[in-house]
Design a protein around this motif. Structure first.
Motif, PDB file in Angstrom:
ATOM      1  N   SER A 115      -0.496  -4.328   1.559  1.00  0.00           N
ATOM      2  CA  SER A 115      -0.955  -3.372   0.545  1.00  0.00           C
ATOM      3  C   SER A 115      -1.029  -3.927  -0.863  1.00  0.00           C
ATOM      4  N   LEU A 116      -0.187  -4.903  -1.200  1.00  0.00           N
ATOM      5  CA  LEU A 116      -0.147  -5.397  -2.574  1.00  0.00           C
ATOM      6  C   LEU A 116      -1.483  -5.945  -3.079  1.00  0.00           C
ATOM      7  N   PRO A 117      -2.225  -6.734  -2.286  1.00  0.00           N
ATOM      8  CA  PRO A 117      -3.491  -7.265  -2.811  1.00  0.00           C
ATOM      9  C   PRO A 117      -4.528  -6.176  -3.091  1.00  0.00           C
ATOM     10  N   ILE A 118      -4.410  -5.017  -2.434  1.00  0.00           N
ATOM     11  CA  ILE A 118      -5.418  -3.969  -2.610  1.00  0.00           C
ATOM     12  C   ILE A 118      -5.424  -3.465  -4.043  1.00  0.00           C
ATOM     13  N   ARG A 119      -4.254  -3.146  -4.566  1.00  0.00           N
ATOM     14  CA  ARG A 119      -4.161  -2.608  -5.924  1.00  0.00           C
ATOM     15  C   ARG A 119      -3.583  -3.619  -6.919  1.00  0.00           C
ATOM     16  N   LYS A 120      -3.400  -4.847  -6.454  1.00  0.00           N
ATOM     17  CA  LYS A 120      -2.884  -5.923  -7.302  1.00  0.00           C
ATOM     18  C   LYS A 120      -1.571  -5.524  -7.990  1.00  0.00           C
ATOM     19  N   ARG A 121      -0.652  -4.985  -7.195  1.00  0.00           N
ATOM     20  CA  ARG A 121       0.652  -4.610  -7.726  1.00  0.00           C
ATOM     21  C   ARG A 121       1.520  -5.863  -7.874  1.00  0.00           C
ATOM     22  N   THR A 122       2.608  -5.709  -8.596  1.00  0.00           N
ATOM     23  CA  THR A 122       3.510  -6.834  -8.788  1.00  0.00           C
ATOM     24  C   THR A 122       4.394  -7.008  -7.555  1.00  0.00           C
ATOM     25  N   PHE A 123       5.104  -8.127  -7.534  1.00  0.00           N
ATOM     26  CA  PHE A 123       6.013  -8.415  -6.427  1.00  0.00           C
ATOM     27  C   PHE A 123       7.373  -7.749  -6.630  1.00  0.00           C
ATOM     28  N   ALA A 124       7.516  -6.938  -7.663  1.00  0.00           N
ATOM     29  CA  ALA A 124       8.823  -6.378  -8.010  1.00  0.00           C
ATOM     30  C   ALA A 124       9.405  -5.531  -6.884  1.00  0.00           C
ATOM     31  N   PHE A 125       8.614  -4.649  -6.297  1.00  0.00           N
ATOM     32  CA  PHE A 125       9.151  -3.729  -5.299  1.00  0.00           C
ATOM     33  C   PHE A 125       9.607  -4.432  -4.022  1.00  0.00           C
ATOM     34  N   PRO A 126       8.817  -5.331  -3.422  1.00  0.00           N
ATOM     35  CA  PRO A 126       9.334  -6.015  -2.227  1.00  0.00           C
ATOM     36  C   PRO A 126      10.575  -6.859  -2.502  1.00  0.00           C
ATOM     37  N   ILE A 127      10.633  -7.497  -3.682  1.00  0.00           N
ATOM     38  CA  ILE A 127      11.805  -8.299  -4.027  1.00  0.00           C
ATOM     39  C   ILE A 127      13.027  -7.409  -4.223  1.00  0.00           C
ATOM     40  N   LEU A 128      12.846  -6.292  -4.942  1.00  0.00           N
ATOM     41  CA  LEU A 128      13.946  -5.338  -5.134  1.00  0.00           C
ATOM     42  C   LEU A 128      14.408  -4.766  -3.801  1.00  0.00           C
ATOM     43  N   ASN A 129      13.458  -4.518  -2.913  1.00  0.00           N
ATOM     44  CA  ASN A 129      13.813  -3.982  -1.601  1.00  0.00           C
ATOM     45  C   ASN A 129      14.643  -4.979  -0.801  1.00  0.00           C
ATOM     46  N   LEU A 130      14.273  -6.263  -0.869  1.00  0.00           N
ATOM     47  CA  LEU A 130      15.028  -7.297  -0.165  1.00  0.00           C
ATOM     48  C   LEU A 130      16.448  -7.409  -0.735  1.00  0.00           C
ATOM     49  N   ILE A 131      16.561  -7.405  -2.062  1.00  0.00           N
ATOM     50  CA  ILE A 131      17.891  -7.457  -2.688  1.00  0.00           C
ATOM     51  C   ILE A 131      18.720  -6.247  -2.278  1.00  0.00           C
ATOM     52  N   PHE A 132      18.083  -5.091  -2.236  1.00  0.00           N
ATOM     53  CA  PHE A 132      18.755  -3.850  -1.834  1.00  0.00           C
ATOM     54  C   PHE A 132      19.292  -3.958  -0.412  1.00  0.00           C
ATOM     55  N   TYR A 133      18.483  -4.490   0.509  1.00  0.00           N
ATOM     56  CA  TYR A 133      18.914  -4.627   1.908  1.00  0.00           C
ATOM     57  C   TYR A 133      20.056  -5.632   2.040  1.00  0.00           C
ATOM     58  N   ASP A 134      19.929  -6.751   1.349  1.00  0.00           N
ATOM     59  CA  ASP A 134      21.002  -7.757   1.418  1.00  0.00           C
ATOM     60  C   ASP A 134      22.310  -7.186   0.880  1.00  0.00           C
ATOM     61  N   THR A 135      22.231  -6.408  -0.181  1.00  0.00           N
ATOM     62  CA  THR A 135      23.425  -5.744  -0.727  1.00  0.00           C
ATOM     63  C   THR A 135      24.012  -4.779   0.301  1.00  0.00           C
ATOM     64  N   LEU A 136      23.129  -4.068   0.979  1.00  0.00           N
ATOM     65  CA  LEU A 136      23.554  -3.121   2.006  1.00  0.00           C
ATOM     66  C   LEU A 136      24.278  -3.842   3.148  1.00  0.00           C
TER      67      LEU A 136
END
Length: 350
Positions: A115-136
């Motif tokens: 989905s990211l290339p469609i609207r050219k969003r930043t990588f912030a959300f997937p990176i934050l999600n990965l950090i969130f899971y690792d913390t979990l």
């Protein structure tokens, strides 16, 4: 266009799959808990959480996809909700690492990657999600208040988090690159189709829009229509050849184009016939076309001879085809009355 169609398909898949999976999870949690098949100690809470997540996702699905028809926004909101809320809740109440739930969490990088290339969003959300899971995952083994807590060594915790992170990032970047490549191909295809439509709507000889383009543009509305053609054009072809006839068509087009605009559009209708769609008031259209006629009479010269045109004008009447027919009837009157004339409403315009 292509991106919006892709977003719509992605939204339908994500919505139907997500809602169905949550409702199915609700039933499975309830049935396995009541029959004591599941090892989950909190199956009632698990069932309630699944059901609540299904309802929230269904509401988001209805609101964005059916009411607002904003598929891009639904995709982003839905996957963020699943990534940070739904999957987290399921992970906590279904046995943590022991149940293998992190495998389901890997759906998130797949979606973000596509989905990211469609609207050219930043990588912030997937990176934050990965950090969130690792913390979990770390809290699973280190925090005393987590259900079904199992104490393992720090090395094992690092190993688990590293393995998950590597898989997460691999899936994300593979899907991201594949999606970006597909979108680039779609953009090139769209550009090719646009160029093809442009070429197919242009007359090759004069460069004017052709009859196909005229039919399409007429549907957008106009106030009057002018049809004109070259007087004794067959004689020009017979005397000087078709090549000179083609030059005459090009020269006439260049003369008339000087007066054209978005409100006064010129088309080659076919053969030696041309059509002008005017969105100007009738009196202004007539005055402007009289200037066109004067310019043609003064400057339209073929092989040293002055060449004239005859024209028929019709105000918009019921529909495009009816208006064209009336204008053509006026052109016929101009032809039969000696040519080099303008006729409108069955009368010659001096």
């Amino acid at each position: 266009m292509q991106n919006n169609a892709f977003a719509k398909q992605l939204a339908l898949i994500l919505g139907i799959f997500g809602i169905s999976a949550n409702f199915l999870g609700t039933l499975i949690s309830l049935i396995t808990g009541l029959t004591h098949v599941s090892r989950a100690d909190n199956f009632i809470i698990d069932t309630i959480v699944c059901f609540a997540c299904a309802l929230v996702l269904a509401f988001i699905f209805y609101y964005y996809c059916f009411k607002k028809k904003n598929y891009h926004r639904f995709n982003f909101v839905a996957i963020t909700f699943c990534g940070f809320v739904t999957f987290t809740a399921m992970y906590i109440y279904t046995g943590n690492m022991l149940c293998g739930f992190p495998f389901y969490m890997l759906i998130i990088p797949v979606y973000y990657g596509f989905s990211l290339p469609i609207r050219k969003r930043t990588f912030a959300f997937p990176i934050l999600n990965l950090i969130f899971y690792d913390t979990l995952f770390v809290l699973t083994f280190k925090a005393p208040y987590f259900p079904s807590r199992t104490v393992i060594s720090n090395a094992s915790v690092i190993q688990q988090c590293t393995a998950f992170s590597a898989t997460y990032l691999f899936l994300f970047f593979v899907c991201f690159l594949v999606s970006k490549q597909l979108i680039n191909q779609n953009n090139k295809l769209e550009e090719s189709e646009k160029n093809y439509r442009e070429l197919s709507s242009r007359d090759e000889l004069t460069g004017l829009y052709n009859r196909r383009a005229l039919d399409n543009r007429a549907e957008l509305g106009f106030k009057s229509l002018i049809i004109y053609d070259i007087d004794y054009f067959k004689k020009i072809n017979d005397t000087y050849g078709h090549q000179i006839g083609d030059i005459a068509l090009q020269k006439l087009s260049q003369i008339v184009l000087k007066y054209c605009s978005n409100e006064f559009e010129l088309y080659r209708y076919g053969g030696e016939e041309f059509v002008i769609l005017s969105r100007l008031p009738d009196d202004i259209t007539l005055e402007l076309f009289q200037h066109v006629i004067a310019d043609v009479r003064a400057n339209f010269i073929v092989e040293g001879n002055y060449v004239t045109i005859s024209a028929g004008i019709a105000s918009f009447c019921k529909d495009y085809k009816r208006t064209l027919k009336i204008a053509d009837e006026n052109l016929y009157l101009a032809k039969t009355d000696g040519r080099n004339k303008i006729y409108m409403n069955g009368e010659e315009i001096k």
